[in-house]
Design an enzyme around this catalytic site. Structure first.
Site, PDB file in Angstrom:
ATOM      1  N   LYS A  54      -0.694   2.795  -5.688  1.00 21.84           N
ATOM      2  CA  LYS A  54       0.678   1.796  -5.931  1.00 21.84           C
ATOM      3  C   LYS A  54       1.125   1.478  -7.236  1.00 21.84           C
ATOM      4  O   LYS A  54       2.370   1.570  -7.607  1.00 21.84           O
ATOM      5  CB  LYS A  54       0.250   0.409  -5.026  1.00 21.84           C
ATOM      6  CG  LYS A  54       0.332   0.635  -3.602  1.00 21.84           C
ATOM      7  CD  LYS A  54      -0.093  -0.572  -2.911  1.00 21.84           C
ATOM      8  CE  LYS A  54      -0.521  -0.746  -1.834  1.00 21.84           C
ATOM      9  NZ  LYS A  54      -1.374  -1.887  -1.249  1.00 21.84           N
ATOM     10  N   GLN A  98      -4.057  -6.937  -1.416  1.00 23.34           N
ATOM     11  CA  GLN A  98      -5.053  -5.829  -0.810  1.00 23.34           C
ATOM     12  C   GLN A  98      -5.911  -6.342   0.368  1.00 23.34           C
ATOM     13  O   GLN A  98      -6.734  -7.275   0.041  1.00 23.34           O
ATOM     14  CB  GLN A  98      -5.500  -5.047  -1.889  1.00 23.34           C
ATOM     15  CG  GLN A  98      -6.298  -3.716  -1.250  1.00 23.34           C
ATOM     16  CD  GLN A  98      -5.179  -2.746  -0.734  1.00 23.34           C
ATOM     17  OE1 GLN A  98      -4.153  -2.449  -1.107  1.00 23.34           O
ATOM     18  NE2 GLN A  98      -5.610  -2.376   0.499  1.00 23.34           N
ATOM     19  N   ASP A 121       4.690  -6.777   1.523  1.00 21.99           N
ATOM     20  CA  ASP A 121       3.981  -6.343   2.779  1.00 21.99           C
ATOM     21  C   ASP A 121       4.764  -6.533   4.326  1.00 21.99           C
ATOM     22  O   ASP A 121       4.262  -6.004   5.055  1.00 21.99           O
ATOM     23  CB  ASP A 121       2.577  -6.733   2.771  1.00 21.99           C
ATOM     24  CG  ASP A 121       1.517  -5.599   2.346  1.00 21.99           C
ATOM     25  OD1 ASP A 121       1.920  -4.511   2.512  1.00 21.99           O
ATOM     26  OD2 ASP A 121       0.445  -6.062   1.951  1.00 21.99           O
TER      27      ASP A 121
END
Ligand code: NAD
Length: 294
Positions: A54, A98, A121
């Protein structure tokens, strides 16, 4: 019949190129460099690999990447404090925590503490609600990437019968919402669905997001259907190594489907591309600018 293999890697690469162009334009015209903060607690190897890719994608798109690596024994209070700082930081447009988080931390509480405007997200209930009511929202990356792949195969999805296997908040539910917004007739199947094979055989568009290796067999697929395989499963391979397979039996699908995504190289690369897309979208929204065209 041999299905078209949908090249998620190439499509993601093209999307990343377009995002980089749009980000450069945003910087030139408005002096904004989109920034993504990634928070990793602990050292889960799969998460570390994912976080690295990422960060690389963000930098390659001309954006800023801020990595926060915290020890596995970090307290919930310390993590919440960091998120509060990132929420207030004007150079940070996207925040990504995460998952999974260690057991001493309440994941829902942490995800709900992210500013919805920076929630790249798309997991915050405000974004889920905005998506469900057709308002501008940050939408989870994997469903966005999956729909982009389906749209590469069909100029319009309107009126198509779409079946989504899986009803998670991360994939199945937001995917169903996106497909509804594309005017599909949507069926969401799950672990309690009866006659799953027959349900799947109705689908012009079949999305598998289950987490069961090669569960969807060739005779579950309507001839000519487009099959998007979201699943990532590690199974024993040759020489004691593991290999990745999806939720769809790829070989069998090739014989029946019109188009199918491979695993790896299908939805996976699209998820990363959509993280940077959401960072760009969040940066534009924060400056009161319209949705970027990519
Ligand atoms: P999850 O475990 O949260 O949800 C799985 C869903 O599948 C549930 O809704 C459940 O009802 C359904 N299900 C389970 N067994 C079933 C069965 N026998 N028949 C029908 N439905 C069944 O998983 P998730 O987070 O939604 O992820 C699903 C898959 O997608 C996993 O393999 C995951 O690794 C993968 N994934 C891939 C990406 C990517 O970037 N490609 C991103 C996220 C998740």
């Amino acid at each position: 019949m041999t299905a078209t293999i949908i090249d998620g890697k190439a499509i993601a690469q093209e999307l990343r190129g377009n995002i980089a162009i749009a980000a450069a334009k945003l910087t030139k015209e408005h002096g904004i460099v989109p920034g993504l903060a990634v928070v990793l607690v602990g050292s889960d190897p799969a998460s570390e690999v994912y976080v690295k890719s990422k960060s690389k994608a963000v930098t390659e798109a001309g954006m800023k990447s801020f990595d926060h690596k915290l020890p596995a024994d970090t307290s919930q209070a310390d993590l919440l404090k960091l998120i509060e700082q990132l929420n207030a930081d004007k150079t940070v447009h996207g925040i990504l925590v995460q998952l999974p988080l260690p057991s001493q931390i309440d994941s829902t509480l942490v995800l709900n503490s992210v500013d919805p405007g920076k929630d790249v997200d798309g997991f915050h209930p405000v974004n889920a609600g905005r998506l469900a009511t057709g308002q501008r929202a940050l939408v989870p990356c994997t469903p966005v990437g999956s729909v982009i792949l389906a749209k590469k195969m069909h100029a319009s999805l309107s009126g198509m019968d779409a079946v989504v296997i899986g009803r998670s908040n991360i994939v199945g539910k937001p995917l169903a919402q996106l497909l509804l917004a594309e005017n599909c007739t949507v069926t969401v199947a799950h672990s309690k669905t009866k006659d799953l094979k027959d349900v799947c055989r109705r689908a012009d568009l079949l999305f598998a997001a289950v987490g069961r290796p090669e569960m969807v067999r060739g005779d579950w697929i309507k001839p000519g259907a487009t099959v998007i395989d979201v699943g990532i499963n590690r199974v024993p391979g040759e020489g004691g190594k593991t290999r990745l397979v999806g939720d769809v039996n790829f070989k069998e699908a090739l014989e029946v489907a019109g188009a199918v995504t491979p695993v790896p190289g299908g939805v996976g690369p699209m998820t990363i591309a959509c993280v940077i897309l959401n960072t760009l979208r969040a940066a534009c929204a924060s400056a009161g600018l319209p949705e970027p065209k990519v």
